[in-house]
Design a protein around this motif. Structure first.
Motif, PDB file in Angstrom:
ATOM      1  N   VAL A  43       0.836  -1.202   0.000  1.00 25.48           N
ATOM      2  CA  VAL A  43       0.000   0.000   0.000  1.00 25.48           C
ATOM      3  C   VAL A  43       0.870   1.251   0.000  1.00 25.48           C
ATOM      4  N   ARG A  44       1.895   1.256   0.775  1.00 28.91           N
ATOM      5  CA  ARG A  44       2.767   2.422   0.845  1.00 28.91           C
ATOM      6  C   ARG A  44       3.464   2.661  -0.489  1.00 28.91           C
ATOM      7  N   SER A  45       3.864   1.599  -1.158  1.00 28.17           N
ATOM      8  CA  SER A  45       4.531   1.754  -2.457  1.00 28.17           C
ATOM      9  C   SER A  45       3.576   2.294  -3.518  1.00 28.17           C
ATOM     10  N   LEU A  46       2.339   1.812  -3.521  1.00 28.18           N
ATOM     11  CA  LEU A  46       1.364   2.269  -4.525  1.00 28.18           C
ATOM     12  C   LEU A  46       1.017   3.737  -4.321  1.00 28.18           C
ATOM     13  N   ILE A  47       0.753   4.102  -3.066  1.00 30.20           N
ATOM     14  CA  ILE A  47       0.441   5.513  -2.796  1.00 30.20           C
ATOM     15  C   ILE A  47       1.671   6.374  -3.047  1.00 30.20           C
ATOM     16  N   GLY A  48       2.832   5.832  -2.818  1.00 33.50           N
ATOM     17  CA  GLY A  48       4.073   6.577  -3.015  1.00 33.50           C
ATOM     18  C   GLY A  48       4.321   6.956  -4.464  1.00 33.50           C
ATOM     19  N   ILE A  49       3.667   6.251  -5.392  1.00 25.15           N
ATOM     20  CA  ILE A  49       3.804   6.596  -6.811  1.00 25.15           C
ATOM     21  C   ILE A  49       3.217   7.978  -7.069  1.00 25.15           C
ATOM     22  N   PHE A  50       2.093   8.254  -6.420  1.00 22.01           N
ATOM     23  CA  PHE A  50       1.411   9.547  -6.634  1.00 22.01           C
ATOM     24  C   PHE A  50       1.880  10.606  -5.621  1.00 22.01           C
ATOM     25  N   GLU A  51       2.309  10.163  -4.440  1.00 19.19           N
ATOM     26  CA  GLU A  51       2.793  11.097  -3.431  1.00 19.19           C
ATOM     27  C   GLU A  51       4.087  10.545  -2.852  1.00 19.19           C
ATOM     28  N   PRO A  52       5.261  10.946  -3.424  1.00 19.16           N
ATOM     29  CA  PRO A  52       6.549  10.372  -3.013  1.00 19.16           C
ATOM     30  C   PRO A  52       6.824  10.481  -1.513  1.00 19.16           C
ATOM     31  N   SER A  53       6.345  11.534  -0.869  1.00 19.86           N
ATOM     32  CA  SER A  53       6.621  11.705   0.556  1.00 19.86           C
ATOM     33  C   SER A  53       5.984  10.601   1.401  1.00 19.86           C
ATOM     34  N   PHE A  54       4.961   9.950   0.859  1.00 21.11           N
ATOM     35  CA  PHE A  54       4.277   8.894   1.608  1.00 21.11           C
ATOM     36  C   PHE A  54       5.183   7.684   1.835  1.00 21.11           C
ATOM     37  N   LYS A  55       6.220   7.552   0.989  1.00 25.37           N
ATOM     38  CA  LYS A  55       7.151   6.435   1.145  1.00 25.37           C
ATOM     39  C   LYS A  55       7.937   6.525   2.452  1.00 25.37           C
ATOM     40  N   ASP A  56       8.005   7.748   3.028  1.00 29.37           N
ATOM     41  CA  ASP A  56       8.763   7.945   4.258  1.00 29.37           C
ATOM     42  C   ASP A  56       7.913   7.800   5.519  1.00 29.37           C
ATOM     43  N   VAL A  57       6.637   7.506   5.352  1.00 29.85           N
ATOM     44  CA  VAL A  57       5.759   7.351   6.514  1.00 29.85           C
ATOM     45  C   VAL A  57       6.178   6.108   7.300  1.00 29.85           C
ATOM     46  N   ASN A  58       6.352   6.277   8.602  1.00 31.48           N
ATOM     47  CA  ASN A  58       6.788   5.167   9.452  1.00 31.48           C
ATOM     48  C   ASN A  58       5.953   5.178  10.732  1.00 31.48           C
ATOM     49  N   PHE A  59       5.203   4.109  10.944  1.00 28.77           N
ATOM     50  CA  PHE A  59       4.335   4.027  12.116  1.00 28.77           C
ATOM     51  C   PHE A  59       5.035   3.421  13.336  1.00 28.77           C
ATOM     52  N   ALA A  60       6.278   3.048  13.206  1.00 27.72           N
ATOM     53  CA  ALA A  60       6.994   2.428  14.333  1.00 27.72           C
ATOM     54  C   ALA A  60       8.338   3.107  14.551  1.00 27.72           C
ATOM     55  N   PRO A  61       8.332   4.378  14.940  1.00 29.60           N
ATOM     56  CA  PRO A  61       9.598   5.102  15.102  1.00 29.60           C
ATOM     57  C   PRO A  61      10.278   4.832  16.444  1.00 29.60           C
ATOM     58  N   VAL A  62      10.448   3.548  16.770  1.00 25.95           N
ATOM     59  CA  VAL A  62      11.123   3.196  18.021  1.00 25.95           C
ATOM     60  C   VAL A  62      12.622   3.221  17.776  1.00 25.95           C
ATOM     61  N   SER A  63      13.306   4.123  18.437  1.00 29.15           N
ATOM     62  CA  SER A  63      14.754   4.240  18.273  1.00 29.15           C
ATOM     63  C   SER A  63      15.445   3.859  19.570  1.00 29.15           C
ATOM     64  N   THR A  64      16.341   2.911  19.492  1.00 29.82           N
ATOM     65  CA  THR A  64      17.089   2.476  20.681  1.00 29.82           C
ATOM     66  C   THR A  64      18.581   2.730  20.504  1.00 29.82           C
ATOM     67  N   LYS A  65      18.924   3.627  19.587  1.00 27.36           N
ATOM     68  CA  LYS A  65      20.333   3.940  19.394  1.00 27.36           C
ATOM     69  C   LYS A  65      20.882   4.618  20.651  1.00 27.36           C
ATOM     70  N   PRO A  66      22.061   4.242  21.089  1.00 23.55           N
ATOM     71  CA  PRO A  66      22.602   4.833  22.308  1.00 23.55           C
ATOM     72  C   PRO A  66      22.918   6.316  22.129  1.00 23.55           C
ATOM     73  N   MET A  67      22.840   7.053  23.229  1.00 25.07           N
ATOM     74  CA  MET A  67      23.169   8.478  23.177  1.00 25.07           C
ATOM     75  C   MET A  67      24.655   8.632  22.877  1.00 25.07           C
ATOM     76  N   PRO A  68      25.012   9.588  22.029  1.00 25.84           N
ATOM     77  CA  PRO A  68      26.424   9.756  21.680  1.00 25.84           C
ATOM     78  C   PRO A  68      27.249  10.196  22.884  1.00 25.84           C
ATOM     79  N   ASP A  69      28.446   9.694  22.933  1.00 28.11           N
ATOM     80  CA  ASP A  69      29.357  10.053  24.017  1.00 28.11           C
ATOM     81  C   ASP A  69      30.153  11.288  23.587  1.00 28.11           C
ATOM     82  N   GLY A  70      29.579  12.442  23.821  1.00 22.48           N
ATOM     83  CA  GLY A  70      30.242  13.675  23.388  1.00 22.48           C
ATOM     84  C   GLY A  70      29.750  14.885  24.157  1.00 22.48           C
ATOM     85  N   ASP A  71      30.283  16.038  23.829  1.00 21.85           N
ATOM     86  CA  ASP A  71      29.907  17.263  24.513  1.00 21.85           C
ATOM     87  C   ASP A  71      28.542  17.748  24.043  1.00 21.85           C
TER      88      ASP A  71
END
Length: 292
Positions: free
Chosen positions: A251-279
């Protein structure tokens, strides 16, 4: 003189023989308690590689190295090698730490004898480390809840065409994590000699066992990698059920043909990347700090 002879033969001589023996046995009793606590505590940081599914978090994936794993035998071997060697200092952790103890690990020896009181590997071979259900009503409720949600998830898997989160809506926590360690150090009583004669007869061989027990509730999350942490945090995110559905990708690919920005829709933005060790740059007005 007669009283002195009786006292020397009946008391002092016997005392000189018993004090070293009793002292060593007391030392062994203390060491047994130390081993029991050590083996129990190790289960708070290591999962059992041969445990049942109930002893492990539901998202275990050993092939990807999510968890730190040690078998019961490895922990018992490690305990004996690190705490019972005949050395002045405790051995540091090494790759051979979990191997079966060798003949160089004999600890105590009988007075007037080179006989080892316990042979290498005997403590680990005679001891045990077992897990059982956590003694709590909350864990019984948790087991029941996970069973019900597991049935619901099977229905969702059909709707998701085999995709989705295998542990969706389930609490990813082991409920069989009450560990009991039993340490048993067999002591061969025969072999000690006094004045060229056996201190104890052969009938005393292996008659003494120094024992100790301990227990621990390994109740932590024990998230040991970024991937493992992600698996434990996304079970209650509805978007994961959608994102892993093959139909949603179409579904995302088909809609993305007419609206390219729809390809970037993400319903699971769970990020577990560690915090950077910096200032960081801090704004004294707003009170917010940002990584550079």
């Amino acid at each position: 003189m007669a009283e002195f002879v009786v006292m020397t033969a009946g008391c002092l001589l016997l005392l000189f023989v018993l004090v070293p023996v009793v002292a060593k046995l007391s030392d062994m009793s203390y060491k047994a308690q130390e081993l029991a606590r050590y083996t129990a505590w190790e289960r708070t940081v290591w999962y059992n590689s041969f445990g049942s599914s109930d002893t492990l978090p539901s998202q275990i994936d050993t092939k990807d190295g999510y968890l730190a794993i040690r078998s019961d035998a490895a922990i018992l071997n490690s305990a004996e090698q690190r705490l019972l060697p005949y050395e002045a200092t405790t051995r540091r952790f090494a790759a051979t730490d979990i191997d079966q103890p060798t003949a160089s690990n004999n600890l105590w020896r009988w007075t007037h004898s080179g006989q080892a009181m316990t042979t290498a590997g005997s403590a680990a071979a005679s001891s045990g480390l077992l897990n059982s259900a956590t003694p709590s009503t909350a864990y019984s409720v948790l087991d029941t809840y996970n069973d019900v949600m597991g049935t619901v998830n099977k229905v969702l898997k059909v709707i998701s065409f085999g995709g989705g989160d295998d542990d969706f809506l389930q609490v990813a926590h082991p409920t069989q994590n009450f560990y009991k360690s039993t340490i048993d150090i067999p002591v061969p009583m025969a072999g000690g000699r006094l004045g060229g004669q056996p201190l104890l007869g052969d009938r005393f061989a292996n008659q003494l066992n120094v024992k100790a027990n301990s227990a621990v509730l390994a109740d932590g999350w024990v998230a040991q990698s970024e991937g493992h942490f992600r698996e434990k945090t996304d079970d209650f995110v509805l978007g994961t059920l959608i994102e892993d559905n093959p139909l949603w990708g179409v579904v995302r690919s088909l809609i993305g043909i007419f609206e390219p920005s729809f390809k970037d829709v993400n319903f699971a933005p769970v990020s577990t990347k560690p915090m950077p060790d910096g200032d960081v740059n801090c704004n004294t007005t707003t009170g917010f700090c940002y990584f550079k």
